[in-house]
Design a protein around this motif. Sequence first.
Motif, PDB file in Angstrom:
ATOM      1  N   THR A 205       0.843  -1.196   0.000  1.00  0.00           N
ATOM      2  CA  THR A 205       0.000   0.000   0.000  1.00  0.00           C
ATOM      3  C   THR A 205       0.876   1.243   0.000  1.00  0.00           C
ATOM      4  OG1 THR A 205      -1.795  -1.102   1.194  1.00  0.00           O
ATOM      5  CG2 THR A 205      -1.779   1.296   1.242  1.00  0.00           C
ATOM      6  N   GLU A 206       0.595   2.169  -0.902  1.00  0.00           N
ATOM      7  CA  GLU A 206       1.259   3.470  -0.897  1.00  0.00           C
ATOM      8  C   GLU A 206       0.255   4.520  -0.431  1.00  0.00           C
ATOM      9  OE1 GLU A 206       3.612   4.688  -4.140  1.00  0.00           O
ATOM     10  OE2 GLU A 206       4.408   2.673  -4.558  1.00  0.00           O
ATOM     11  N   GLU A 207       0.712   5.437   0.417  1.00  0.00           N
ATOM     12  CA  GLU A 207      -0.172   6.437   1.013  1.00  0.00           C
ATOM     13  C   GLU A 207       0.166   7.838   0.524  1.00  0.00           C
ATOM     14  OE1 GLU A 207      -0.059   6.095   5.245  1.00  0.00           O
ATOM     15  OE2 GLU A 207      -0.762   4.000   5.251  1.00  0.00           O
ATOM     16  N   VAL A 208      -0.867   8.673   0.449  1.00  0.00           N
ATOM     17  CA  VAL A 208      -0.708  10.087   0.089  1.00  0.00           C
ATOM     18  C   VAL A 208      -1.318  10.917   1.213  1.00  0.00           C
ATOM     19  CG1 VAL A 208      -1.297  11.915  -1.534  1.00  0.00           C
ATOM     20  CG2 VAL A 208      -0.819   9.621  -2.380  1.00  0.00           C
ATOM     21  N   PRO A 209      -0.509  11.643   1.999  1.00  0.00           N
ATOM     22  CA  PRO A 209      -1.062  12.459   3.081  1.00  0.00           C
ATOM     23  C   PRO A 209      -2.034  13.512   2.554  1.00  0.00           C
ATOM     24  CG  PRO A 209       1.328  12.245   3.288  1.00  0.00           C
ATOM     25  CD  PRO A 209       0.960  11.720   1.932  1.00  0.00           C
ATOM     26  N   VAL A 210      -3.066  13.792   3.332  1.00  0.00           N
ATOM     27  CA  VAL A 210      -4.036  14.829   3.000  1.00  0.00           C
ATOM     28  C   VAL A 210      -4.020  15.881   4.097  1.00  0.00           C
ATOM     29  CG1 VAL A 210      -5.478  13.252   1.657  1.00  0.00           C
ATOM     30  CG2 VAL A 210      -5.904  13.530   4.102  1.00  0.00           C
ATOM     31  N   ALA A 211      -4.671  17.004   3.830  1.00  0.00           N
ATOM     32  CA  ALA A 211      -4.615  18.117   4.767  1.00  0.00           C
ATOM     33  C   ALA A 211      -5.210  17.749   6.126  1.00  0.00           C
ATOM     34  CB  ALA A 211      -5.340  19.327   4.178  1.00  0.00           C
ATOM     35  N   ARG A 212      -6.305  16.985   6.095  1.00  0.00           N
ATOM     36  CA  ARG A 212      -6.942  16.578   7.344  1.00  0.00           C
ATOM     37  C   ARG A 212      -7.385  15.130   7.234  1.00  0.00           C
ATOM     38  NH1 ARG A 212     -11.570  20.977   8.146  1.00  0.00           N
ATOM     39  NH2 ARG A 212     -11.708  20.605   5.895  1.00  0.00           N
ATOM     40  N   GLY A 213      -7.295  14.403   8.333  1.00  0.00           N
ATOM     41  CA  GLY A 213      -7.786  13.037   8.361  1.00  0.00           C
ATOM     42  C   GLY A 213      -6.768  12.024   7.874  1.00  0.00           C
ATOM     43  N   VAL A 214      -7.249  10.812   7.638  1.00  0.00           N
ATOM     44  CA  VAL A 214      -6.375   9.712   7.237  1.00  0.00           C
ATOM     45  C   VAL A 214      -5.909   9.912   5.791  1.00  0.00           C
ATOM     46  CG1 VAL A 214      -7.482   8.083   8.810  1.00  0.00           C
ATOM     47  CG2 VAL A 214      -8.334   8.297   6.479  1.00  0.00           C
ATOM     48  N   PRO A 215      -4.761   9.352   5.440  1.00  0.00           N
ATOM     49  CA  PRO A 215      -4.246   9.552   4.074  1.00  0.00           C
ATOM     50  C   PRO A 215      -5.041   8.764   3.039  1.00  0.00           C
ATOM     51  CG  PRO A 215      -2.842   8.037   5.283  1.00  0.00           C
ATOM     52  CD  PRO A 215      -3.831   8.578   6.275  1.00  0.00           C
ATOM     53  N   ASP A 216      -5.025   9.249   1.795  1.00  0.00           N
ATOM     54  CA  ASP A 216      -5.487   8.434   0.680  1.00  0.00           C
ATOM     55  C   ASP A 216      -4.502   7.285   0.494  1.00  0.00           C
ATOM     56  OD1 ASP A 216      -7.541  10.235   0.253  1.00  0.00           O
ATOM     57  OD2 ASP A 216      -6.507  11.309  -1.350  1.00  0.00           O
ATOM     58  N   ALA A 217      -4.958   6.242  -0.196  1.00  0.00           N
ATOM     59  CA  ALA A 217      -4.094   5.080  -0.358  1.00  0.00           C
ATOM     60  C   ALA A 217      -4.282   4.461  -1.735  1.00  0.00           C
ATOM     61  CB  ALA A 217      -4.393   4.042   0.729  1.00  0.00           C
ATOM     62  N   VAL A 218      -3.229   3.813  -2.213  1.00  0.00           N
ATOM     63  CA  VAL A 218      -3.288   2.985  -3.412  1.00  0.00           C
ATOM     64  C   VAL A 218      -2.809   1.594  -3.021  1.00  0.00           C
ATOM     65  CG1 VAL A 218      -2.391   2.570  -5.722  1.00  0.00           C
ATOM     66  CG2 VAL A 218      -2.934   4.899  -5.008  1.00  0.00           C
ATOM     67  N   HIS A 219      -3.697   0.606  -3.149  1.00  0.00           N
ATOM     68  CA  HIS A 219      -3.352  -0.792  -2.873  1.00  0.00           C
ATOM     69  C   HIS A 219      -2.890  -1.445  -4.174  1.00  0.00           C
ATOM     70  CE1 HIS A 219      -5.068  -0.535   1.125  1.00  0.00           C
ATOM     71  NE2 HIS A 219      -6.186  -0.042   0.618  1.00  0.00           N
ATOM     72  N   LEU A 220      -1.795  -2.173  -4.103  1.00  0.00           N
ATOM     73  CA  LEU A 220      -1.194  -2.770  -5.290  1.00  0.00           C
ATOM     74  C   LEU A 220      -0.980  -4.265  -5.100  1.00  0.00           C
ATOM     75  CD1 LEU A 220       1.381   0.059  -5.459  1.00  0.00           C
ATOM     76  CD2 LEU A 220       0.003  -0.467  -7.439  1.00  0.00           C
ATOM     77  N   GLY A 221      -1.213  -5.009  -6.178  1.00  0.00           N
ATOM     78  CA  GLY A 221      -0.944  -6.435  -6.191  1.00  0.00           C
ATOM     79  C   GLY A 221      -0.569  -6.859  -7.594  1.00  0.00           C
ATOM     80  N   VAL A 222       0.266  -7.888  -7.695  1.00  0.00           N
ATOM     81  CA  VAL A 222       0.755  -8.370  -8.992  1.00  0.00           C
ATOM     82  C   VAL A 222       0.217  -9.769  -9.253  1.00  0.00           C
ATOM     83  CG1 VAL A 222       2.814  -8.988 -10.315  1.00  0.00           C
ATOM     84  CG2 VAL A 222       2.851  -6.985  -8.813  1.00  0.00           C
ATOM     85  N   ARG A 223      -0.305  -9.965 -10.463  1.00  0.00           N
ATOM     86  CA  ARG A 223      -0.731 -11.308 -10.853  1.00  0.00           C
ATOM     87  C   ARG A 223       0.509 -12.167 -11.089  1.00  0.00           C
ATOM     88  NH1 ARG A 223      -4.006 -13.537 -16.246  1.00  0.00           N
ATOM     89  NH2 ARG A 223      -3.578 -15.717 -15.755  1.00  0.00           N
ATOM     90  N   PRO A 224       0.553 -13.371 -10.524  1.00  0.00           N
ATOM     91  CA  PRO A 224       1.726 -14.221 -10.721  1.00  0.00           C
ATOM     92  C   PRO A 224       2.002 -14.479 -12.200  1.00  0.00           C
ATOM     93  CG  PRO A 224       0.309 -15.112  -9.005  1.00  0.00           C
ATOM     94  CD  PRO A 224      -0.444 -13.995  -9.645  1.00  0.00           C
ATOM     95  N   GLY A 225       3.263 -14.652 -12.543  1.00  0.00           N
ATOM     96  CA  GLY A 225       3.654 -14.918 -13.919  1.00  0.00           C
ATOM     97  C   GLY A 225       3.350 -16.345 -14.343  1.00  0.00           C
TER      98      GLY A 225
END
Length: 225
Positions: A205-225
């Motif tokens: 998970t990568e987070e992006v701080p915001v002015a107020r409250g909890v950060p936004d987030a991007v959840h990432l996953g990779v499909r196996p090869g």
Amino acid sequence: MTAVYDSPVVLDRRDGPYGEVVLRRHGGLLQIIANGCFLMDTSDGRSERLLVDAAYDALDGRPAPNVLIGGLGVGFSLAHAAADPRWGRITVVEREPAVVGWHRDGPLAEVSAGALGDPRTEVVEGDLMAFVHETCDTFDALCLDIDNGPGWTVTDDNHTLYSPAGLAACSRVLRPGGVLAVWSAEPSPEFEGTLRNAGFRQVRTEEVPVARGVPDAVHLGVRPG
């Protein structure tokens, strides 16, 4: 002296296939409201850009990868992808005809006009779940930004997208080593577990701080090869 604040001005209000959608202008911002729930505005876009960039970076330099973007919204994700010549085909699925119209010939064209005119771009009007079940195409990356997150969906039926069955459908349209990136208004350790249980690897998970409250987030996953 009492401060005077701008009040939101409704630019368009429509009954769509999934309820009411509203486009408002509040000062210099454009806002989309669905069934009375604030979805997004044009105030920032950092986390939407991160959604696209993190997906690309996780592909480890794969040449001209194709990306499927779930949700047009205010257009930040599409515009950012189209501004990057490293992406190949860019497909956007949006289920609200009103939102597509606001981009094609309405106020949101100021965000996405160049991206819509990019020959790599295709906009599909339809439901994302139906699309991933029915399409014969495959993609290197799937960027989801159609809700406020796995735990805060715009409509109840969207919950299925983040279920094991929904994530399996998302995995099916990804090429081996393809990346699923999911935008969320807050980090969700529970959803990380769901991604792992659905077979995705390198979950983070990568987070992006915001002015107020909890950060936004991007959840990432990779499909196996």
